[in-house]
Design a protein around this motif. Structure first.
Motif, PDB file in Angstrom:
ATOM      1  N   PRO A  12      64.065  66.475  40.643  1.00 53.98           N
ATOM      2  CA  PRO A  12      65.509  66.692  40.736  1.00 53.98           C
ATOM      3  C   PRO A  12      66.260  65.523  40.117  1.00 53.98           C
ATOM      4  N   GLN A  13      67.425  65.796  39.541  1.00 56.18           N
ATOM      5  CA  GLN A  13      68.170  64.779  38.799  1.00 56.18           C
ATOM      6  C   GLN A  13      68.665  63.643  39.685  1.00 56.18           C
ATOM      7  N   ASN A  14      68.993  63.925  40.931  1.00 59.16           N
ATOM      8  CA  ASN A  14      69.522  62.874  41.825  1.00 59.16           C
ATOM      9  C   ASN A  14      68.455  61.860  42.187  1.00 59.16           C
ATOM     10  N   GLU A  15      67.253  62.323  42.367  1.00 60.13           N
ATOM     11  CA  GLU A  15      66.192  61.421  42.820  1.00 60.13           C
ATOM     12  C   GLU A  15      65.384  60.851  41.656  1.00 60.13           C
ATOM     13  N   GLU A  16      65.925  60.965  40.506  1.00 59.73           N
ATOM     14  CA  GLU A  16      65.193  60.505  39.328  1.00 59.73           C
ATOM     15  C   GLU A  16      65.025  58.989  39.378  1.00 59.73           C
ATOM     16  N   VAL A  17      63.812  58.554  39.281  1.00 59.97           N
ATOM     17  CA  VAL A  17      63.521  57.131  39.348  1.00 59.97           C
ATOM     18  C   VAL A  17      62.979  56.702  37.987  1.00 59.97           C
ATOM     19  N   LYS A  18      63.628  55.688  37.463  1.00 57.99           N
ATOM     20  CA  LYS A  18      63.146  55.173  36.183  1.00 57.99           C
ATOM     21  C   LYS A  18      62.254  53.976  36.460  1.00 57.99           C
ATOM     22  N   ARG A  19      61.217  53.926  35.720  1.00 60.01           N
ATOM     23  CA  ARG A  19      60.289  52.822  35.877  1.00 60.01           C
ATOM     24  C   ARG A  19      60.794  51.651  35.057  1.00 60.01           C
ATOM     25  N   LYS A  20      60.949  50.505  35.709  1.00 63.22           N
ATOM     26  CA  LYS A  20      61.446  49.332  34.997  1.00 63.22           C
ATOM     27  C   LYS A  20      60.275  48.564  34.414  1.00 63.22           C
ATOM     28  N   ARG A  21      60.519  48.034  33.261  1.00 66.16           N
ATOM     29  CA  ARG A  21      59.501  47.266  32.568  1.00 66.16           C
ATOM     30  C   ARG A  21      59.632  45.805  32.952  1.00 66.16           C
ATOM     31  N   LYS A  22      58.537  45.215  33.351  1.00 61.86           N
ATOM     32  CA  LYS A  22      58.561  43.791  33.705  1.00 61.86           C
ATOM     33  C   LYS A  22      58.459  42.979  32.431  1.00 61.86           C
ATOM     34  N   ARG A  23      59.261  41.961  32.386  1.00 67.65           N
ATOM     35  CA  ARG A  23      59.200  41.073  31.230  1.00 67.65           C
ATOM     36  C   ARG A  23      58.490  39.796  31.621  1.00 67.65           C
ATOM     37  N   HIS A  24      57.593  39.419  30.773  1.00 65.05           N
ATOM     38  CA  HIS A  24      56.860  38.186  31.010  1.00 65.05           C
ATOM     39  C   HIS A  24      57.472  37.092  30.152  1.00 65.05           C
ATOM     40  N   LYS A  25      57.857  36.033  30.808  1.00 61.60           N
ATOM     41  CA  LYS A  25      58.462  34.933  30.071  1.00 61.60           C
ATOM     42  C   LYS A  25      57.385  33.999  29.579  1.00 61.60           C
ATOM     43  N   LYS A  26      57.683  33.381  28.463  1.00 61.57           N
ATOM     44  CA  LYS A  26      56.727  32.444  27.892  1.00 61.57           C
ATOM     45  C   LYS A  26      56.772  31.150  28.686  1.00 61.57           C
ATOM     46  N   LYS A  27      55.738  30.387  28.553  1.00 65.72           N
ATOM     47  CA  LYS A  27      55.597  29.155  29.320  1.00 65.72           C
ATOM     48  C   LYS A  27      56.723  28.177  29.006  1.00 65.72           C
ATOM     49  N   LYS A  28      57.146  28.086  27.736  1.00 66.05           N
ATOM     50  CA  LYS A  28      58.218  27.172  27.347  1.00 66.05           C
ATOM     51  C   LYS A  28      59.508  27.508  28.080  1.00 66.05           C
ATOM     52  N   GLN A  29      59.811  28.803  28.093  1.00 68.52           N
ATOM     53  CA  GLN A  29      61.046  29.231  28.747  1.00 68.52           C
ATOM     54  C   GLN A  29      60.999  28.928  30.238  1.00 68.52           C
ATOM     55  N   LEU A  30      59.856  29.087  30.849  1.00 68.18           N
ATOM     56  CA  LEU A  30      59.725  28.792  32.269  1.00 68.18           C
ATOM     57  C   LEU A  30      59.954  27.307  32.545  1.00 68.18           C
ATOM     58  N   ASP A  31      59.390  26.456  31.676  1.00 64.70           N
ATOM     59  CA  ASP A  31      59.561  25.005  31.843  1.00 64.70           C
ATOM     60  C   ASP A  31      61.028  24.616  31.689  1.00 64.70           C
ATOM     61  N   GLU A  32      61.723  25.228  30.700  1.00 66.42           N
ATOM     62  CA  GLU A  32      63.136  24.916  30.480  1.00 66.42           C
ATOM     63  C   GLU A  32      63.994  25.356  31.666  1.00 66.42           C
ATOM     64  N   GLU A  33      63.693  26.538  32.202  1.00 69.39           N
ATOM     65  CA  GLU A  33      64.453  27.039  33.343  1.00 69.39           C
ATOM     66  C   GLU A  33      64.222  26.153  34.570  1.00 69.39           C
ATOM     67  N   ALA A  34      62.986  25.713  34.727  1.00 74.94           N
ATOM     68  CA  ALA A  34      62.668  24.860  35.879  1.00 74.94           C
ATOM     69  C   ALA A  34      63.399  23.527  35.754  1.00 74.94           C
ATOM     70  N   SER A  35      63.484  22.971  34.546  1.00 73.58           N
ATOM     71  CA  SER A  35      64.148  21.674  34.362  1.00 73.58           C
ATOM     72  C   SER A  35      65.649  21.801  34.537  1.00 73.58           C
ATOM     73  N   THR A  36      66.250  22.906  34.096  1.00 74.30           N
ATOM     74  CA  THR A  36      67.691  23.103  34.258  1.00 74.30           C
ATOM     75  C   THR A  36      68.044  23.376  35.726  1.00 74.30           C
ATOM     76  N   SER A  37      67.196  24.074  36.433  1.00 70.29           N
ATOM     77  CA  SER A  37      67.494  24.363  37.838  1.00 70.29           C
ATOM     78  C   SER A  37      67.310  23.113  38.684  1.00 70.29           C
ATOM     79  N   SER A  38      66.365  22.232  38.316  1.00 71.87           N
ATOM     80  CA  SER A  38      66.173  20.985  39.073  1.00 71.87           C
ATOM     81  C   SER A  38      67.282  19.984  38.768  1.00 71.87           C
ATOM     82  N   GLY A  39      67.910  20.067  37.590  1.00 77.00           N
ATOM     83  CA  GLY A  39      68.988  19.189  37.191  1.00 77.00           C
ATOM     84  C   GLY A  39      70.254  19.520  37.944  1.00 77.00           C
ATOM     85  N   LYS A  40      70.447  20.729  38.374  1.00 80.08           N
ATOM     86  CA  LYS A  40      71.628  21.156  39.089  1.00 80.08           C
ATOM     87  C   LYS A  40      71.455  20.738  40.491  1.00 80.08           C
TER      88      LYS A  40
END
Length: 196
Positions: free
Chosen positions: A168-196
């Motif tokens: 049924p159209q009301n109960e339609e569930v879309k499957r979300k795609r998980k995005r995997h971040k690269k290691k560099k991006q994770l390190d940058e995010e961790a450094s910016t969040s620790s700086g705040k």
């Protein structure tokens, strides 16, 4: 040329000389099928046929045969060599120069023209049929028809369908795609969040 093959050819020629009064010099009418077969088994017609039949053998073809092979070579590239072989031999006048007919009909008309009497008499024809029946088992009756057996269904048609039921159209569930971040991006995010 092997000696055994030569002796066998001489025996066969002797049979035709004794039974059908065929004498040398022979005229051999070459068609596209013969030339194609000789190409496949790498037989040099001009050299080897006279060795078997005698030096006075005359190899000829007709205009109808050449035209038929030419048409076929335009449709199929593998017949070009056959056409080149057929064109090498002298052309025998068949009487169909203005209006070419199929090669098989042309050959039959030439045989009838040169052989007003049949090669086989009625007695010889009956003898050949009896020999065929005796050794090969051929009858004048057509072979019996085979009964058709019931066949199994096509295995592909028996597979379960892969279609899913529509939700049924009301109960339609879309499957979300998980995005995997690269290691560099994770390190940058961790450094910016620790700086705040």
């Amino acid at each position: 040329m092997k000696i055994k093959r030569y002796k066998k050819a001489q025996r066969i020629l002797g049979f035709f000389q004794n039974n059908f009064d065929l004498r040398p010099p022979y005229s051999v009418l070459l068609d596209g099928t013969f030339c194609r077969a000789s190409l496949e088994v790498k037989v040099k017609i001009k050299e080897q046929i006279p060795k078997y039949l005698g030096a006075q053998t005359k190899l000829v073809t007709t205009q109808c045969i050449i035209l038929e092979v030419e048409k076929l070579s335009k449709m199929r590239a593998n017949l070009y060599g056959t056409w080149m072989v057929v064109k090498q031999f002298p052309v025998h006048k068949c009487g169909h120069e203005g209006d070419a007919i199929p090669a098989s009909s042309c050959i039959k008309s030439l045989l009838q023209e040169k052989n007003p009497a049949k090669l086989l008499t009625d007695h010889e024809e009956k003898t050949l049929k009896s020999l065929k029946r005796k050794y090969i088992g051929e009858d004048d009756q057509p072979p019996p028809k085979k009964k058709k057996k019931p066949k199994n269904p096509n295995p592909l048609s028996c597979k379960k369908s892969k279609k899913t039921k529509p939700q049924p159209q009301n109960e339609e569930v879309k499957r979300k795609r998980k995005r995997h971040k690269k290691k560099k991006q994770l390190d940058e995010e961790a450094s910016t969040s620790s700086g705040k």
